[in-house]
Design an enzyme around this catalytic site. Sequence first.
Site, PDB file in Angstrom:
ATOM      1  CB  VAL A  11      -0.961  -0.026   1.208  1.00 29.12           C
ATOM      2  CG1 VAL A  11      -1.703   1.297   1.342  1.00 29.12           C
ATOM      3  CG2 VAL A  11      -1.950  -1.175   1.072  1.00 29.12           C
ATOM      4  CD  GLU A 149      -5.257   2.213  -2.007  1.00 28.35           C
ATOM      5  OE1 GLU A 149      -4.806   3.329  -1.777  1.00 28.35           O
ATOM      6  OE2 GLU A 149      -6.003   1.969  -2.989  1.00 28.35           O
ATOM      7  CE  LYS A 202      -9.143  -2.814   2.717  1.00 28.08           C
ATOM      8  NZ  LYS A 202      -8.271  -2.674   1.597  1.00 28.08           N
ATOM      9  CG  ASN A 206     -11.087  -6.300   1.480  1.00 27.42           C
ATOM     10  OD1 ASN A 206     -11.258  -5.919   0.327  1.00 27.42           O
ATOM     11  ND2 ASN A 206      -9.923  -6.196   2.090  1.00 27.42           N
ATOM     12  CB  ALA A 250     -16.770 -21.715  -8.419  1.00 24.90           C
ATOM     13  CB  CYS A 258      -6.668  -8.172   1.778  1.00 20.40           C
ATOM     14  SG  CYS A 258      -5.175  -7.347   1.238  1.00 20.40           S
TER      15      CYS A 258
HETATM   16  C1  UGA Z   1      -8.367  -7.540  -2.126  1.00 18.40           C
HETATM   17  C2  UGA Z   1      -9.443  -6.607  -2.698  1.00 18.40           C
HETATM   18  O1  UGA Z   1      -9.901  -7.091  -3.962  1.00 18.40           O
HETATM   19  C3  UGA Z   1      -8.916  -5.189  -2.857  1.00 18.40           C
HETATM   20  O2  UGA Z   1      -9.957  -4.323  -3.306  1.00 18.40           O
HETATM   21  C4  UGA Z   1      -8.386  -4.717  -1.507  1.00 18.40           C
HETATM   22  O3  UGA Z   1      -7.849  -3.405  -1.585  1.00 18.40           O
HETATM   23  C5  UGA Z   1      -7.306  -5.662  -1.044  1.00 18.40           C
HETATM   24  O4  UGA Z   1      -7.872  -6.984  -0.908  1.00 18.40           O
HETATM   25  C6  UGA Z   1      -6.788  -5.177   0.297  1.00 18.40           C
HETATM   26  O5  UGA Z   1      -7.554  -5.168   1.273  1.00 18.40           O
HETATM   27  O6  UGA Z   1      -5.666  -4.682   0.360  1.00 18.40           O
HETATM   28  P1  UGA Z   1      -6.271  -8.879  -3.146  1.00 18.40           P
HETATM   29  O7  UGA Z   1      -6.145  -9.496  -1.795  1.00 18.40           O
HETATM   30  O8  UGA Z   1      -5.073  -8.342  -3.814  1.00 18.40           O
HETATM   31  O9  UGA Z   1      -7.336  -7.647  -3.090  1.00 18.40           O
HETATM   32  O10 UGA Z   1      -6.864  -9.992  -4.089  1.00 18.40           O
HETATM   33  P2  UGA Z   1      -8.187 -10.257  -4.946  1.00 18.40           P
HETATM   34  O11 UGA Z   1      -7.892 -10.078  -6.364  1.00 18.40           O
HETATM   35  O12 UGA Z   1      -9.340  -9.544  -4.391  1.00 18.40           O
HETATM   36  O13 UGA Z   1      -8.360 -11.823  -4.675  1.00 18.40           O
HETATM   37  C7  UGA Z   1      -8.524 -12.324  -3.355  1.00 18.40           C
HETATM   38  C8  UGA Z   1      -8.718 -13.813  -3.376  1.00 18.40           C
HETATM   39  O14 UGA Z   1      -9.988 -14.156  -3.905  1.00 18.40           O
HETATM   40  C9  UGA Z   1      -7.695 -14.588  -4.211  1.00 18.40           C
HETATM   41  O15 UGA Z   1      -7.260 -15.712  -3.476  1.00 18.40           O
HETATM   42  C10 UGA Z   1      -8.468 -15.001  -5.444  1.00 18.40           C
HETATM   43  O16 UGA Z   1      -7.984 -16.201  -6.001  1.00 18.40           O
HETATM   44  C11 UGA Z   1      -9.847 -15.185  -4.863  1.00 18.40           C
HETATM   45  N1  UGA Z   1     -10.934 -15.018  -5.861  1.00 18.40           N
HETATM   46  C12 UGA Z   1     -11.161 -13.815  -6.442  1.00 18.40           C
HETATM   47  C13 UGA Z   1     -11.771 -16.085  -6.171  1.00 18.40           C
HETATM   48  O17 UGA Z   1     -11.591 -17.220  -5.646  1.00 18.40           O
HETATM   49  N2  UGA Z   1     -12.791 -15.903  -7.042  1.00 18.40           N
HETATM   50  C14 UGA Z   1     -13.025 -14.698  -7.627  1.00 18.40           C
HETATM   51  O18 UGA Z   1     -14.006 -14.598  -8.410  1.00 18.40           O
HETATM   52  C15 UGA Z   1     -12.190 -13.627  -7.322  1.00 18.40           C
END
Ligand code: UGA
Length: 429
Positions: A11, A149, A202, A206, A250, A258
């Site tokens: 961040v 963020e 926030k 999430n 899925a 996060c």
């Molecule tokens: C997440 C949020 O998307 C951000 O908006 C936020 O700022 C961030 O946390 C944070 O709090 O800092 P991030 O942890 O980088 O971002 O990852 P994501 O892309 O959101 O994915 C999170 C998890 O969900 C991953 O393990 C991904 O594989 C899983 N996922 C995501 C699924 O299993 N299915 C989906 O459709 C989308």
Amino acid sequence: MKLVVVGTGYVGLVSGACLADVGHTVICVDVDALKIEKLKQGVMPIYEPGLEDVVKRGVESGRLLFTTNLAEAMEGARIAMIAVGTPSSPDGSVNMSYVESAARNIGKAMKSYTVVVDKSTVPVGTAEWVASVIHSETEQEFDVVSVPEFLREGHAVQDFMQPHRIVIGSESEKATADMMELFASFDCPKVVMDARSAELTKYAANSFLAMKIGFINEIASLCERLGANVDEVAKGIGLDPRIGAAFLKAGLGWGGSCFPKDVRALKNLGDGLGVPLPIINASLDMNTMARQRVVDRLVSLFDGSIEGKKIAVLGVAFKPNTDDTRESAAIALMQILKEKGADVHVYDPIAVFYPALHGFEVAVGESPYHIAQGAHAVILATEWSMFTDLDLKRIKQVMADDVLVDARNFFEPQRVKEVGFRYLRVGNK
Ligand code: UGA
């Protein structure tokens, strides 16, 4: 504007570099001298697409600086941003010691009116608490605001530069005006609210996204029994703008630094306040079940036992385009496989498996083909785009058996079918 960013993690570094890119003067401060030294030389502490270029541009322009000396950095700065880590404590609560020490040091170094911005994900009420910590160190006038963020790892620069919204938790007109100036070049809604609401926004964002993934994984378990296809169901519901297509993939469930931390924090908050949060609790349960279900289906293909079977796992990172393995579903999956007596081998193009950190051993291979050699099953756990080009025929040829588990519904089913695998997809019969 001149601002100081305390903490050069995801961040802090992304925010600092991007704010320098839009014209502000930013001094990034970290207690880790080696990290600061490397950043000065253009060496990134994390793998994040596009970040190196933005940092390089900032350094070359003279608007992005790195130091370990907070007091010096604070000279003439109007804004001090706290972007330090807030890891989970063993009891699931948020460890605020880094935030406290950043606030204390900012307070000590403050020479004129400063807006202190909480950028870290922090419990509700932190802005007030940070203000009291700073008050105990200085007589200077200041305000504390919360600007959470929303960037995703792997897309952090793009998310910062093109935000959907900027939430500003501020109860001071002066501080709000400064925030408006700081974020003037970002063309998106800027939502001003009280600091507590911003802090909760926030966690709510999430947790909502985590719940959405949990929901589709729940529907996936029904699909597996009913002979329906979860990807089609997701498409069918996602086209309704009230539902939305994003975060309906899925698979193995969510991981990372996060979602797990924030959903748990909300659970603990509810428990502590005596407020029932059944949806939050169910999201956590569903996430554990998503991994277990994949293993259970694999085990049943091998007549009830995978003991001694060689299982090749593709992916260690918690999602593609990052080297981050924190709370990775791939690792949780491998742990269950190990507990069931499987001989686990893994490959990831970027992320590293550290046995000491993860608490168990697996064999790490040099390529997908290397780990597939003699394997009874291959499981795709992280959907790196490079796996699209895998020569599935070659994989099958070197395997001892013919099971391909697509735990992210990544491969084109027709292509897999043509190769002749016994193929398992999540939420598909
Ligand atoms: C997440 C949020 O998307 C951000 O908006 C936020 O700022 C961030 O946390 C944070 O709090 O800092 P991030 O942890 O980088 O971002 O990852 P994501 O892309 O959101 O994915 C999170 C998890 O969900 C991953 O393990 C991904 O594989 C899983 N996922 C995501 C699924 O299993 N299915 C989906 O459709 C989308």
